[in-house]
Design a protein around this motif. Sequence first.
Motif, short mmCIF file in Angstrom:
data_model
loop_
_atom_site.label_atom_id
_atom_site.label_comp_id
_atom_site.label_asym_id
_atom_site.label_seq_id
_atom_site.Cartn_x
_atom_site.Cartn_y
_atom_site.Cartn_z
N ARG A 196 0.84 -1.14 0.01
CA ARG A 196 -0.08 -0.03 -0.18
C ARG A 196 1.03 1.37 -0.04
NH1 ARG A 196 -4.01 -0.24 5.02
NH2 ARG A 196 -4.88 1.62 3.54
N VAL A 197 0.74 2.18 -0.64
CA VAL A 197 1.43 3.45 -0.86
C VAL A 197 0.82 4.23 0.21
CG1 VAL A 197 1.76 5.54 -2.40
CG2 VAL A 197 1.75 3.36 -3.36
N LYS A 198 1.63 4.84 1.01
CA LYS A 198 1.31 5.76 2.19
C LYS A 198 2.25 6.98 2.08
CE LYS A 198 -0.36 2.01 5.06
NZ LYS A 198 -0.45 1.69 6.42
N PHE A 199 1.78 8.20 2.29
CA PHE A 199 2.52 9.40 2.49
C PHE A 199 2.79 9.74 4.11
CE2 PHE A 199 1.12 9.32 -1.51
CZ PHE A 199 2.39 9.47 -2.40
N ARG A 200 3.96 10.09 4.51
CA ARG A 200 3.91 10.32 5.93
C ARG A 200 4.95 11.51 6.32
NH1 ARG A 200 6.18 4.54 7.80
NH2 ARG A 200 8.35 5.69 7.54
N VAL A 201 4.77 12.09 7.44
CA VAL A 201 5.66 12.91 7.94
C VAL A 201 6.02 12.57 9.09
CG1 VAL A 201 5.77 15.31 8.91
CG2 VAL A 201 4.37 15.04 7.01
N GLY A 202 7.51 12.21 8.87
CA GLY A 202 8.19 11.41 10.13
C GLY A 202 7.34 10.13 10.24
N SER A 203 6.87 9.72 11.52
CA SER A 203 6.31 8.10 11.38
C SER A 203 4.59 8.25 11.49
CB SER A 203 6.63 7.71 12.68
OG SER A 203 6.25 8.26 13.95
#
Length: 113
Positions: A25-32
């Motif tokens: 699954r493609v996910k976008f994060r900032v830090g964790s």
Amino acid sequence: MVTVADVRSLARTLPRSTEHLVRDRVKFRVGSIVYVAFSRDELTMGFGYPKEQRNELVAAEPDLFFLPGASDLRFNWLCCHLTRLGPEQMTELVTEAWRMVVPKFLARQRLGH
């Protein structure tokens, strides 16, 4: 119709945003902290959204928005069907989800509010 590529193009412009592939699954994060995630088939997108406002949005546009699974209801999270999502609405939702997870000074720098 909005695609993962459309979201990726926007997310790459957002400071501290990184892309990850987690269990296909493609996910976008900032830090964790994940602020946008796609279903494995890339037909739905989950995104950060205030819990206290999500029922109202689902009620207003039930063909577009839906609540996350029971295990994710405790989070500030909402889901949508990408086939019904327009580019301008995607930009607003993704940018606001990002804003929820970055320091306020960074959001102000980027968004001006």
